[in-house]
Design a protein around this motif. Structure first.
Motif, PDB file in Angstrom:
ATOM      1  N   ILE A   1       9.643  48.029 110.605  1.00 53.60           N
ATOM      2  CA  ILE A   1       8.379  48.741 110.416  1.00 53.60           C
ATOM      3  C   ILE A   1       7.616  48.777 111.730  1.00 53.60           C
ATOM      4  O   ILE A   1       7.504  47.768 112.423  1.00 53.60           O
ATOM      5  CB  ILE A   1       7.515  48.060 109.330  1.00 53.60           C
ATOM      6  N   ALA A   2       7.090  49.971 112.033  1.00 55.37           N
ATOM      7  CA  ALA A   2       6.212  50.141 113.188  1.00 55.37           C
ATOM      8  C   ALA A   2       4.806  50.423 112.670  1.00 55.37           C
ATOM      9  O   ALA A   2       4.638  51.143 111.681  1.00 55.37           O
ATOM     10  CB  ALA A   2       6.682  51.295 114.057  1.00 55.37           C
TER      11      ALA A   2
ATOM     12  N   ARG B   1       0.629  54.318 109.851  1.00 57.44           N
ATOM     13  CA  ARG B   1      -0.372  54.823 110.791  1.00 57.44           C
ATOM     14  C   ARG B   1      -1.774  54.549 110.265  1.00 57.44           C
ATOM     15  O   ARG B   1      -2.061  54.768 109.088  1.00 57.44           O
ATOM     16  CB  ARG B   1      -0.221  56.325 110.987  1.00 57.44           C
ATOM     17  N   TYR B   2      -2.618  54.112 111.190  1.00 63.30           N
ATOM     18  CA  TYR B   2      -4.027  53.875 110.891  1.00 63.30           C
ATOM     19  C   TYR B   2      -4.852  54.420 112.046  1.00 63.30           C
ATOM     20  O   TYR B   2      -4.438  54.326 113.201  1.00 63.30           O
ATOM     21  CB  TYR B   2      -4.303  52.376 110.704  1.00 63.30           C
TER      22      TYR B   2
ATOM     23  N   CYS C   1      -5.852  45.734 106.549  1.00 61.73           N
ATOM     24  CA  CYS C   1      -5.065  44.495 106.473  1.00 61.73           C
ATOM     25  C   CYS C   1      -4.403  44.350 105.109  1.00 61.73           C
ATOM     26  O   CYS C   1      -3.219  43.994 105.020  1.00 61.73           O
ATOM     27  CB  CYS C   1      -5.949  43.282 106.767  1.00 61.73           C
ATOM     28  N   GLU C   2      -5.123  44.647 104.055  1.00 62.18           N
ATOM     29  CA  GLU C   2      -4.578  44.561 102.708  1.00 62.18           C
ATOM     30  C   GLU C   2      -3.432  45.561 102.530  1.00 62.18           C
ATOM     31  O   GLU C   2      -2.392  45.232 101.943  1.00 62.18           O
ATOM     32  CB  GLU C   2      -5.665  44.833 101.673  1.00 62.18           C
ATOM     33  N   ASP C   3      -3.606  46.770 103.054  1.00 58.61           N
ATOM     34  CA  ASP C   3      -2.564  47.786 102.966  1.00 58.61           C
ATOM     35  C   ASP C   3      -1.303  47.340 103.709  1.00 58.61           C
ATOM     36  O   ASP C   3      -0.190  47.456 103.186  1.00 58.61           O
ATOM     37  CB  ASP C   3      -3.075  49.109 103.532  1.00 58.61           C
ATOM     38  N   ILE C   4      -1.478  46.824 104.913  1.00 55.26           N
ATOM     39  CA  ILE C   4      -0.334  46.332 105.692  1.00 55.26           C
ATOM     40  C   ILE C   4       0.358  45.197 104.941  1.00 55.26           C
ATOM     41  O   ILE C   4       1.582  45.179 104.815  1.00 55.26           O
ATOM     42  CB  ILE C   4      -0.782  45.880 107.097  1.00 55.26           C
TER      43      ILE C   4
ATOM     44  N   ASN D   1       0.386  44.563 101.752  1.00 52.90           N
ATOM     45  CA  ASN D   1       1.079  45.085 100.573  1.00 52.90           C
ATOM     46  C   ASN D   1       2.375  45.791 100.936  1.00 52.90           C
ATOM     47  O   ASN D   1       3.370  45.664 100.231  1.00 52.90           O
ATOM     48  CB  ASN D   1       0.170  46.047  99.800  1.00 52.90           C
ATOM     49  N   LYS D   2       2.376  46.517 102.028  1.00 55.21           N
ATOM     50  CA  LYS D   2       3.564  47.286 102.414  1.00 55.21           C
ATOM     51  C   LYS D   2       4.624  46.422 103.082  1.00 55.21           C
ATOM     52  O   LYS D   2       5.803  46.740 103.015  1.00 55.21           O
ATOM     53  CB  LYS D   2       3.171  48.444 103.307  1.00 55.21           C
ATOM     54  N   ILE D   3       4.217  45.347 103.720  1.00 53.06           N
ATOM     55  CA  ILE D   3       5.184  44.520 104.452  1.00 53.06           C
ATOM     56  C   ILE D   3       5.626  43.305 103.656  1.00 53.06           C
ATOM     57  O   ILE D   3       6.806  43.018 103.566  1.00 53.06           O
ATOM     58  CB  ILE D   3       4.594  44.100 105.812  1.00 53.06           C
ATOM     59  N   ILE D   4       4.703  42.590 103.090  1.00 54.26           N
ATOM     60  CA  ILE D   4       5.042  41.338 102.411  1.00 54.26           C
ATOM     61  C   ILE D   4       5.404  41.600 100.951  1.00 54.26           C
ATOM     62  O   ILE D   4       6.429  41.129 100.468  1.00 54.26           O
ATOM     63  CB  ILE D   4       3.880  40.324 102.508  1.00 54.26           C
ATOM     64  N   ILE D   5       4.574  42.362 100.261  1.00 58.15           N
ATOM     65  CA  ILE D   5       4.821  42.626  98.853  1.00 58.15           C
ATOM     66  C   ILE D   5       5.798  43.790  98.686  1.00 58.15           C
ATOM     67  O   ILE D   5       6.454  43.927  97.675  1.00 58.15           O
ATOM     68  CB  ILE D   5       3.494  42.906  98.111  1.00 58.15           C
TER      69      ILE D   5
END
Length: 90
Positions: free
Chosen positions: A30-31, A64-65, A78-81, A83-87
Motif C-alpha cells: 500500500i502506498a 490518497r488524502y 488516521c481512522e481510515d488508514i 481501517n484499510k491497512i490493519i482491519i
C-alpha cells in the motif's frame, strides 16, 4: 507519527518504477499519497491517474488524502488508514 505507531512498517519517499510515493508499506503493498492543491488541477489530476494506474498494475493499492484532509480531519484520516491497512476494511 501515526504511521510509526502501526504494527506494519512504512517507508517515506519510496521509489516504485519511475515514481516516488510519499509512504509505502511493502508488507501490505500500500502506498499513501498526500496531495497538495496542484493535484486537483486538470494536469495534476491526469498525472495522478496515470501514476495510480501504474502503481495498481504493480499490485500497489494507493490511498490518497489531500493536505486539507490532513490539516482539518486528521483523526478521520488516521481512522481510515487504520481501517484499510490493519482491519483491511474498504
Amino acid at each position: 507519527m501515526f504511521l510509526k505507531e502501526l504494527p506494519v512498517r512504512f517507508r517515506r519517499q519510496h521509489v516504485i518504477g519511475n515514481y516516488i510515493v510519499d509512504f509505502y508499506c511493502s508488507e501490505k503493498n500500500i502506498a499513501i499519497e498526500i496531495d497538495g492543491s496542484q493535484h486537483y488541477m486538470e494536469k495534476g489530476a491526469n498525472k495522478d491517474e496515470v501514476r495510480t494506474e501504474f502503481l495498481n498494475a504493480c499490485g500497489v493499492r494507493v490511498l490518497r488524502y489531500s493536505n486539507a484532509d490532513i490539516n482539518e480531519r486528521f483523526s478521520e484520516v488516521c481512522e481510515d488508514i487504520y481501517n484499510k491497512i490493519i482491519i483491511d476494511k474498504d
